[in-house]
Design an enzyme around this catalytic site. Sequence first.
Site, PDB file in Angstrom:
ATOM      1  N   TRP A  75     -53.908 -33.991  38.106  1.00 12.44           N
ATOM      2  CA  TRP A  75     -52.712 -33.993  38.961  1.00 12.44           C
ATOM      3  C   TRP A  75     -52.110 -32.597  39.052  1.00 12.44           C
ATOM      4  O   TRP A  75     -51.296 -32.307  39.909  1.00 12.44           O
ATOM      5  CB  TRP A  75     -51.670 -35.002  38.461  1.00 12.44           C
ATOM      6  CG  TRP A  75     -50.921 -34.586  37.216  1.00 12.44           C
ATOM      7  CD1 TRP A  75     -51.457 -34.279  36.007  1.00 12.44           C
ATOM      8  CD2 TRP A  75     -49.500 -34.430  37.065  1.00 12.44           C
ATOM      9  NE1 TRP A  75     -50.462 -33.955  35.107  1.00 12.44           N
ATOM     10  CE2 TRP A  75     -49.255 -34.039  35.729  1.00 12.44           C
ATOM     11  CE3 TRP A  75     -48.414 -34.600  37.925  1.00 12.44           C
ATOM     12  CZ2 TRP A  75     -47.961 -33.801  35.237  1.00 12.44           C
ATOM     13  CZ3 TRP A  75     -47.131 -34.367  37.426  1.00 12.44           C
ATOM     14  CH2 TRP A  75     -46.915 -33.969  36.096  1.00 12.44           C
ATOM     15  N   ASP A  76     -52.537 -31.710  38.178  1.00 10.18           N
ATOM     16  CA  ASP A  76     -52.075 -30.323  38.177  1.00 10.18           C
ATOM     17  C   ASP A  76     -52.176 -29.716  39.583  1.00 10.18           C
ATOM     18  O   ASP A  76     -51.332 -28.940  40.007  1.00 10.18           O
ATOM     19  CB  ASP A  76     -52.954 -29.460  37.262  1.00 10.18           C
ATOM     20  CG  ASP A  76     -53.032 -29.957  35.829  1.00 10.18           C
ATOM     21  OD1 ASP A  76     -52.858 -31.162  35.616  1.00 10.18           O
ATOM     22  OD2 ASP A  76     -53.293 -29.143  34.925  1.00 10.18           O
ATOM     23  N   GLU A  80     -46.809 -36.806  27.478  1.00 14.30           N
ATOM     24  CA  GLU A  80     -47.879 -37.544  26.778  1.00 14.30           C
ATOM     25  C   GLU A  80     -47.553 -37.757  25.303  1.00 14.30           C
ATOM     26  O   GLU A  80     -48.380 -38.302  24.570  1.00 14.30           O
ATOM     27  CB  GLU A  80     -49.207 -36.809  26.951  1.00 14.30           C
ATOM     28  CG  GLU A  80     -49.702 -36.852  28.392  1.00 14.30           C
ATOM     29  CD  GLU A  80     -50.940 -36.005  28.634  1.00 14.30           C
ATOM     30  OE1 GLU A  80     -51.267 -35.177  27.769  1.00 14.30           O
ATOM     31  OE2 GLU A  80     -51.568 -36.175  29.698  1.00 14.30           O
ATOM     32  N   LYS A  92     -43.220 -33.404  25.352  1.00 13.34           N
ATOM     33  CA  LYS A  92     -44.264 -32.383  25.534  1.00 13.34           C
ATOM     34  C   LYS A  92     -43.999 -31.513  26.761  1.00 13.34           C
ATOM     35  O   LYS A  92     -44.179 -30.305  26.740  1.00 13.34           O
ATOM     36  CB  LYS A  92     -45.619 -33.098  25.695  1.00 13.34           C
ATOM     37  CG  LYS A  92     -46.799 -32.184  25.851  1.00 13.34           C
ATOM     38  CD  LYS A  92     -48.084 -33.000  26.041  1.00 13.34           C
ATOM     39  CE  LYS A  92     -49.303 -32.103  26.173  1.00 13.34           C
ATOM     40  NZ  LYS A  92     -50.497 -32.846  26.596  1.00 13.34           N
ATOM     41  N   GLN A  93     -43.596 -32.142  27.849  1.00  8.19           N
ATOM     42  CA  GLN A  93     -43.426 -31.396  29.106  1.00  8.19           C
ATOM     43  C   GLN A  93     -42.447 -32.160  29.993  1.00  8.19           C
ATOM     44  O   GLN A  93     -42.157 -33.328  29.739  1.00  8.19           O
ATOM     45  CB  GLN A  93     -44.758 -31.245  29.809  1.00  8.19           C
ATOM     46  CG  GLN A  93     -45.338 -32.536  30.351  1.00  8.19           C
ATOM     47  CD  GLN A  93     -46.837 -32.448  30.609  1.00  8.19           C
ATOM     48  OE1 GLN A  93     -47.641 -32.734  29.745  1.00  8.19           O
ATOM     49  NE2 GLN A  93     -47.199 -32.050  31.820  1.00  8.19           N
TER      50      GLN A  93
HETATM   51  C1  BGC Z   1     -50.951 -32.136  30.275  1.00  9.35           C
HETATM   52  C2  BGC Z   1     -51.302 -32.839  31.564  1.00  9.35           C
HETATM   53  C3  BGC Z   1     -52.270 -31.977  32.338  1.00  9.35           C
HETATM   54  C4  BGC Z   1     -53.480 -31.597  31.491  1.00  9.35           C
HETATM   55  C5  BGC Z   1     -54.403 -30.611  32.185  1.00  9.35           C
HETATM   56  C6  BGC Z   1     -52.225 -31.829  29.507  1.00  9.35           C
HETATM   57  O1  BGC Z   1     -51.917 -31.152  28.329  1.00  9.35           O
HETATM   58  O2  BGC Z   1     -50.111 -32.945  29.485  1.00  9.35           O
HETATM   59  O3  BGC Z   1     -50.127 -33.042  32.327  1.00  9.35           O
HETATM   60  O4  BGC Z   1     -52.683 -32.660  33.474  1.00  9.35           O
HETATM   61  O5  BGC Z   1     -53.047 -30.993  30.291  1.00  9.35           O
HETATM   62  O6  BGC Z   1     -53.738 -29.405  32.447  1.00  9.35           O
END
Ligand code: BGC
Length: 772
Positions: free
Chosen positions: A357-358, A487, A599-600
């Site tokens: 999804w990035d 996550e 986390k984000q």
């Molecule tokens: C992030 C995801 C991301 C993936 C690839 C993960 O660490 O939590 O949001 O899609 O890394 O960059």
Amino acid sequence: MKQYLTIDEWSIIEESFDPQTQEISESVFSLGNGFMGGRANFEEQYSGSSLQGSYMAGVYYPDKTRVGWWKNGYPEYFAKVLNSTNWIGINIDIEGIPLDLAKCTVSDFRRVLNMKEGTLSRCFTATLEDGKEVKVESIRFVSMTRQEIGAIRYSIIPVNFSGKITITPYLDGDVKNKDSNYDEKFWNEVEKQAGTEGGHLTLKTKKLDFHVTSAMAFDILVNGEKVNADAEAIEQEKYVASKMNVSVQSGDQIVVYKYVANVTSRNHGLGQLVDAAQTALQAAKEAGFVTLLTEQIEAWREKWKESDIIIEGDVSAQQAIRFNIFQLNQTYNGEDDRLNIGPKGFTGEKYGGSTYWDTEAYCVPFYLSTADSSIARNLLIYRYKHLEKAKENARKLGFAKGALYPMVTMNGEECHNEWEITFEEIHRNGAIAYAIYNYVNYTGDKAYLGQYGLEVLVEISRFWEERVHYANRKDKYVMLGVTGPNEYENNVNNNWYTNRMASWTMEYTLEALDYLKKNESTRYAELVDKLGLQESETAKWNDIIAKIYYPADEELGIFLQQDGFLDKEIIQVKDLAAENLPLNQKWSWDRILRSCFIKQADVLQGLYFLGDRYDLDTKKRNFDFYEPITVHESSLSPCIHSILASELGYKDKAYEMYLRTSRLDLDNYNNDTEDGLHSTSMAGTWMSIVHGFGGLRVHDGRLTLSPSNPGHWTAYSFKIMFRGSRLKVSVSDAQVTVTNETDIPASITIYDKEYTVNGLSSITADSNSITV
Ligand code: BGC
């Protein structure tokens, strides 16, 4: 965090050789051109630790899934971008002793990634065990104009001896992915030929039948004169080389020019690969190194014209933003709608090199503003082409209708296999719908909806419709058992972000349907028929929009990340002892999942996407609550926080977060740069400046800017393409100047005032309107 790279506006520079940082440098100094690329491995043999990596876009391997406990619905494989033929190799032996930087004394080492011109160069003096000294200089590039071509100039001067130097340019296909699940090699040899002036090698993948042919040619000159040394052609399994002995006097200069063409069966018929490689190779060799290099410099000059950001008064920030832009342009050029942007680009293997999804959430805005709109459109079409597979994926998981796009993919099939992500991190569907909105809103290309967009929107809406359910007790639609962008929590109920993006998708789908009905009635009728769209469906979407459950806390005035979030013990990151961080390396997974640490961006990701629907106070309350409990352990995190902090006038926070995203790899913040660069988060860095400090938004077809100076720079400027015009926005403490570099006039709003910037002219916004 280790800072060992020299700060420079246009280059990344390493001034001495340290085997400890070699793998980090291999990532940082990577080269690519959207079609192929690789890590900054040495041309000559190197026995120290290294990840030899050379990758061809779209050439992947379905590596059989490896899990402890199989769950129904898991994909059979994880797609990996393949480490393929090492084409840069030129082994050097000095009177029988290999030149190997791990085994000799190295002085005057300097490695430079020249971002202005797109080249990687290196020089050093090596003293071998027997005291012989050589001076080496090399420069190479992956051509931006001839996508299949790479070229190297490698020079050696014997400093204190006369004698025999053996030079062996080679192509080595006996390579392996570091992340291979079963320690398997993925290539079989098809054919090869080694000659005295070059050679070629064709390999095919053990599954899926991708073929790659690499062909090399070289010239060797001593003191500028071409030599015809007797070459020994060497053929081994998946390997071809030509070995030449050159007799030299101390002080002579040997120069090797190596030209390589790498072609794949993605672009050429199987029977034509060798011819295609030889044709491209001969054309490159005839053009010669200097011409190829001139083309390269010119191509990068054009790229920078469209996408450069200039920061005055802070060389470190300047270097960082150029590094991010450079790497993004090396990773994806939008010319092939079958390709996408892997989280590590061509710089490493982690994450398999597939699509996440990035792309939609972070990369689309970068390409929308810095390149022709066809490029972002190609990224969208990539997903359109995967729609059938996304529908299959939804069926596989038991949904009667709709489409669930994969969390990780190469060809449209899901290939991620952690249940909490594969089955639950369904918010990715929202980002894919959002990218359609983003593209149409930015470019004004509403025709896209009828051509491709609507079908994707309808199928995603259908998925959401089935994924929520009506909870009697609440008299609301709820969505249970999901993982949000954060996550560090799994299987939660009513993740605000996911619920919000689901209902937003349905709203936008209805809006798109309405638009088509009014403006493209024939196409509308065709699509309703093709999709079998029922009125009962749109009625249901309206009902869900009206009644979806959004967890919130009235007292704190915030949206809740999920139903139970406030039952957690809320501790701010600043109150955690430093030895706990990063949590993902210091804490058990169980402890992380139960904690409040994020986390984000999660709720805040939604407030960024849907920024025009929430007022500043709402954003502020949520930011003030969530940011202090966020550990930013995803590279995608700081940029969103930086943008929101800019909007809220939190200058210091915005700058702190900007630094964290922009120098993430250059300063190895997360201690993982050796695995490859965080390519997708680089687009987030760009957003931190343009959407954050620059305040770029597009409302009702109008470009709006509300720039502020983060306070550490004298001035800065960025380029944006908007509906045919290319604008340079320059911001200083005192004023904002917008220069239109094209002859297409642009209407823009700066702060709250409207301007027209005529072709090839500038406007300057009132200095007193610079607030924040
Ligand atoms: C992030 C995801 C991301 C993936 C690839 C993960 O660490 O939590 O949001 O899609 O890394 O960059």
